[in-house]
Scaffold this motif. Structure first.
Motif, short mmCIF file in Angstrom:
data_model
loop_
_atom_site.label_atom_id
_atom_site.label_comp_id
_atom_site.label_asym_id
_atom_site.label_seq_id
_atom_site.Cartn_x
_atom_site.Cartn_y
_atom_site.Cartn_z
N ASP A 119 47.98 1.85 28.74
CA ASP A 119 48.45 0.48 28.83
C ASP A 119 47.34 -0.45 28.36
O ASP A 119 46.28 -0.52 28.98
N SER A 121 46.03 -3.30 28.67
CA SER A 121 46.10 -4.47 29.52
C SER A 121 44.91 -5.41 29.34
O SER A 121 44.97 -6.55 29.76
N GLY A 123 43.26 -6.02 26.35
CA GLY A 123 43.09 -6.57 25.02
C GLY A 123 41.81 -6.03 24.38
O GLY A 123 41.24 -5.05 24.84
N GLN A 153 37.10 -12.90 22.80
CA GLN A 153 38.40 -12.24 22.76
C GLN A 153 38.93 -12.18 21.33
O GLN A 153 39.12 -13.20 20.69
N ASP A 156 44.45 -10.46 22.50
CA ASP A 156 44.81 -10.49 23.91
C ASP A 156 45.64 -9.25 24.26
O ASP A 156 45.99 -8.44 23.40
N ALA A 157 45.94 -9.07 25.52
CA ALA A 157 46.61 -7.86 25.99
C ALA A 157 47.98 -7.69 25.34
O ALA A 157 48.38 -6.58 24.96
N GLU A 158 48.71 -8.80 25.19
CA GLU A 158 50.05 -8.71 24.61
C GLU A 158 50.00 -8.24 23.16
O GLU A 158 50.78 -7.39 22.74
N GLU A 159 49.08 -8.81 22.39
CA GLU A 159 48.98 -8.42 20.98
C GLU A 159 48.50 -6.98 20.83
O GLU A 159 48.97 -6.25 19.95
N ASP A 161 49.05 -4.60 22.94
CA ASP A 161 50.18 -3.76 23.33
C ASP A 161 51.15 -3.60 22.16
O ASP A 161 51.65 -2.50 21.90
N ARG A 162 51.41 -4.68 21.44
CA ARG A 162 52.26 -4.59 20.25
C ARG A 162 51.60 -3.72 19.19
O ARG A 162 52.27 -2.91 18.53
N THR A 165 52.05 -0.05 19.91
CA THR A 165 53.39 0.44 19.56
C THR A 165 53.49 0.72 18.06
O THR A 165 53.99 1.77 17.64
N ARG A 227 45.86 -17.77 18.77
CA ARG A 227 46.11 -17.23 20.11
C ARG A 227 44.82 -17.03 20.91
O ARG A 227 44.86 -16.88 22.13
#
Length: 281
Positions: A119, A121, A123, A153, A156-159, A161-162, A165, A227
């Motif tokens: 995960d 999380s 970033g 940074q 970030d964690a969201e980017e 994570d994408r 994938t 971002r």
């Protein structure tokens, strides 16, 4: 029917080329930590990077040392002392080594998260703790028991994570996509009624999609920078641009080669038509 299939294979080949380039770059370059570090190491001399690091570090260094003792020792205001020390480190070879060490640690962590399907999380952040240690050594004060916690940074964690994938998909298809592209090109040419015309169209299409990939990289750089925290945006832009240099170079080479093929096929068509016209006379 053959013409339709040829056209469809040609369109798919043009669309697949940038994906194949990106997948090859991801598999062979993006996850190679040594290559990444070699790529971003020269950024230690970049003025925008140094300014961002200076802004990040000065306040944290001030908070980490005994301000009264430090100010008395140097006979100057504490802020001036800290800024001068940071600037001296940034302008010394020590910063390049510390910058490389920080980027190595950040890249290795990201690769572990990508390859181990963890995960993402946290970033991707470049820890400036090695630089902070160098500044403290410059000031001649002992390092605090708790390392100076300051970082830049990049993702970030969201980017991230994408990205993980997409990486898993590319990792499965990375070695297959170039082969599929070659097969599609072969089908487009074998099924075409006029192969020179099909080759010219393929060249134009592949050149355009290769250039579109460069544009996508440029747009993504701006998106990721926006971002990031305001203090980190200049660094994110520089790191992303440096890290994708090989991908942009490969895209330019592909675009130039495709354009050359299109030009050659177009000239061959023009010569063939002229010769046909002379024979008909």
């Amino acid at each position: 029917m053959r013409a339709v299939l040829s056209g469809l294979a040609g369109v798919l080949a043009c669309l697949l080329l940038p994906v194949a380039l990106a997948s090859t770059w991801t598999a062979s370059v993006a996850t190679d930590t040594d290559r990444y570090v070699d790529t971003v190491r020269p950024l230690a001399a970049d003025e925008a990077v140094q300014r961002a690091v200076e802004r990040r570090l000065t306040g944290r260094v001030l908070a980490a040392v005994d301000g009264t003792a430090l100010g008395d020792r140097f006979g100057d205001t504490l802020g001036t002392v800290a800024r001068s020390a940071v600037r001296r480190v940034l302008e010394s070879p020590a910063f390049e080594d510390a910058w490389a060490e920080a980027n190595r640690a950040a890249h290795e962590q990201v690769v572990r998260e990508l390859e181990d399907d963890q995960d993402a999380s946290r970033g991707m952040s470049i820890s400036l703790a090695p630089v902070a240690r160098a500044v403290l050594r410059e000031l001649g004060v002992p390092a605090p028991a708790t390392p100076v916690d300051v970082s830049i940074q990049v993702l970030d964690a969201e980017e991230l994570d994408r990205a993980s994938t997409a990486y898993r998909l590319v990792d499965r298809l990375g070695r297959v996509l170039p082969v599929v592209w070659v097969v599609l090109v072969a089908l487009a040419l074998l099924l075409a009624r006029r192969r020179m015309g099909a080759l010219a169209r393929l060249g134009v299409g592949c050149a355009l999609t290769s250039l579109a990939l460069i544009g996508a990289v440029w747009l993504l750089r701006g998106y990721l920078a926006r971002r990031a925290p305001a203090l980190d945006q200049d660094v994110v832009e520089q790191v992303w641009w440096a890290a994708t240099a090989d991908l942009r170079t490969a895209s330019l080479i592909a675009a130039a080669a495709a354009a050359a093929v299109a030009l050659g096929a177009g000239l061959a068509l023009a010569v063939g038509r002229r010769m046909t016209g002379r024979r008909d006379r």
